[in-house]
Design a protein around this motif. Sequence first.
Motif, PDB file in Angstrom:
ATOM      1  N   PRO A  22       0.804  -1.225   0.000  1.00 16.68           N
ATOM      2  CA  PRO A  22       0.000   0.000   0.000  1.00 16.68           C
ATOM      3  C   PRO A  22       0.838   1.278   0.000  1.00 16.68           C
ATOM      4  O   PRO A  22       0.483   2.251  -0.658  1.00 16.68           O
ATOM      5  CB  PRO A  22      -0.828  -0.113   1.282  1.00 16.68           C
ATOM      6  CG  PRO A  22      -0.922  -1.584   1.521  1.00 16.68           C
ATOM      7  CD  PRO A  22       0.381  -2.164   1.040  1.00 16.68           C
ATOM      8  N   GLU A  23       1.969   1.246   0.676  1.00 15.49           N
ATOM      9  CA  GLU A  23       2.802   2.454   0.753  1.00 15.49           C
ATOM     10  C   GLU A  23       3.554   2.749  -0.550  1.00 15.49           C
ATOM     11  O   GLU A  23       4.158   3.816  -0.696  1.00 15.49           O
ATOM     12  CB  GLU A  23       3.778   2.397   1.933  1.00 15.49           C
ATOM     13  CG  GLU A  23       4.712   1.215   1.911  1.00 15.49           C
ATOM     14  CD  GLU A  23       4.209  -0.006   2.672  1.00 15.49           C
ATOM     15  OE1 GLU A  23       5.065  -0.827   3.041  1.00 15.49           O
ATOM     16  OE2 GLU A  23       2.986  -0.157   2.898  1.00 15.49           O
ATOM     17  N   ASP A  24       3.520   1.834  -1.511  1.00 14.76           N
ATOM     18  CA  ASP A  24       4.166   2.062  -2.807  1.00 14.76           C
ATOM     19  C   ASP A  24       3.343   2.998  -3.692  1.00 14.76           C
ATOM     20  O   ASP A  24       3.876   3.634  -4.597  1.00 14.76           O
ATOM     21  CB  ASP A  24       4.359   0.748  -3.568  1.00 14.76           C
ATOM     22  CG  ASP A  24       5.391  -0.170  -2.933  1.00 14.76           C
ATOM     23  OD1 ASP A  24       6.233   0.306  -2.146  1.00 14.76           O
ATOM     24  OD2 ASP A  24       5.341  -1.382  -3.239  1.00 14.76           O
ATOM     25  N   PHE A  25       2.044   3.072  -3.464  1.00 18.80           N
ATOM     26  CA  PHE A  25       1.138   3.831  -4.321  1.00 18.80           C
ATOM     27  C   PHE A  25       1.171   5.318  -4.006  1.00 18.80           C
ATOM     28  O   PHE A  25       1.321   5.713  -2.852  1.00 18.80           O
ATOM     29  CB  PHE A  25      -0.297   3.322  -4.147  1.00 18.80           C
ATOM     30  CG  PHE A  25      -0.505   1.928  -4.679  1.00 18.80           C
ATOM     31  CD1 PHE A  25      -1.056   1.740  -5.937  1.00 18.80           C
ATOM     32  CD2 PHE A  25      -0.149   0.822  -3.937  1.00 18.80           C
ATOM     33  CE1 PHE A  25      -1.253   0.455  -6.442  1.00 18.80           C
ATOM     34  CE2 PHE A  25      -0.331  -0.469  -4.423  1.00 18.80           C
ATOM     35  CZ  PHE A  25      -0.886  -0.644  -5.679  1.00 18.80           C
ATOM     36  N   GLY A  26       1.008   6.126  -5.058  1.00 17.78           N
ATOM     37  CA  GLY A  26       0.873   7.564  -4.876  1.00 17.78           C
ATOM     38  C   GLY A  26      -0.483   7.894  -4.290  1.00 17.78           C
ATOM     39  O   GLY A  26      -1.310   7.005  -4.055  1.00 17.78           O
ATOM     40  N   THR A  27      -0.714   9.191  -4.065  1.00 15.92           N
ATOM     41  CA  THR A  27      -1.978   9.625  -3.472  1.00 15.92           C
ATOM     42  C   THR A  27      -2.660  10.675  -4.340  1.00 15.92           C
ATOM     43  O   THR A  27      -2.008  11.502  -4.975  1.00 15.92           O
ATOM     44  CB  THR A  27      -1.758  10.221  -2.063  1.00 15.92           C
ATOM     45  OG1 THR A  27      -0.770  11.255  -2.144  1.00 15.92           O
ATOM     46  CG2 THR A  27      -1.312   9.158  -1.077  1.00 15.92           C
ATOM     47  N   ASN A  28      -3.985  10.605  -4.351  1.00 15.42           N
ATOM     48  CA  ASN A  28      -4.794  11.612  -5.025  1.00 15.42           C
ATOM     49  C   ASN A  28      -4.931  12.837  -4.126  1.00 15.42           C
ATOM     50  O   ASN A  28      -4.543  12.806  -2.959  1.00 15.42           O
ATOM     51  CB  ASN A  28      -6.177  11.031  -5.345  1.00 15.42           C
ATOM     52  CG  ASN A  28      -6.085   9.882  -6.328  1.00 15.42           C
ATOM     53  OD1 ASN A  28      -5.331   9.934  -7.293  1.00 15.42           O
ATOM     54  ND2 ASN A  28      -6.852   8.823  -6.077  1.00 15.42           N
ATOM     55  N   SER A  29      -5.512  13.907  -4.660  1.00 17.44           N
ATOM     56  CA  SER A  29      -5.650  15.145  -3.889  1.00 17.44           C
ATOM     57  C   SER A  29      -6.508  14.962  -2.640  1.00 17.44           C
ATOM     58  O   SER A  29      -6.328  15.667  -1.653  1.00 17.44           O
ATOM     59  CB  SER A  29      -6.224  16.253  -4.764  1.00 17.44           C
ATOM     60  OG  SER A  29      -7.463  15.868  -5.311  1.00 17.44           O
ATOM     61  N   ASN A  30      -7.404  13.975  -2.644  1.00 12.33           N
ATOM     62  CA  ASN A  30      -8.249  13.711  -1.474  1.00 12.33           C
ATOM     63  C   ASN A  30      -7.581  12.755  -0.476  1.00 12.33           C
ATOM     64  O   ASN A  30      -8.189  12.348   0.506  1.00 12.33           O
ATOM     65  CB  ASN A  30      -9.612  13.165  -1.903  1.00 12.33           C
ATOM     66  CG  ASN A  30      -9.521  11.838  -2.627  1.00 12.33           C
ATOM     67  OD1 ASN A  30      -8.447  11.241  -2.748  1.00 12.33           O
ATOM     68  ND2 ASN A  30     -10.662  11.374  -3.115  1.00 12.33           N
TER      69      ASN A  30
END
Length: 93
Positions: A22-30
């Motif tokens: 899970p920590e490999d993924f980027g994040t959206n603005s929300n």
Amino acid sequence: MVSTYQPQGPYCQSCSMPMQKPEDFGTNSNGNQNQEYCRYCYQNGNFTDPDITVEQMIEKCVDIMKKMNLPDMQIEQVKKYIPMLKRWSTKSV
């Protein structure tokens, strides 16, 4: 038979890094997890390096892969693979 490199998915559509935890993924603005880009390329809904060119991305990834002592064959395949990723395939050449 020609072997083609394709990381085990999902993988970042900017740098081709496999995203397995899970920590490999980027994040959206929300703040939600982005399914297309890794945390190194995409944070809070934006690319971390928005002005990088595909050539610069390839150079950056090759440098990282060499430091990781990955096989030359894999590095050569990544050079060909990155331009086909979503972030780069939509750019005009």
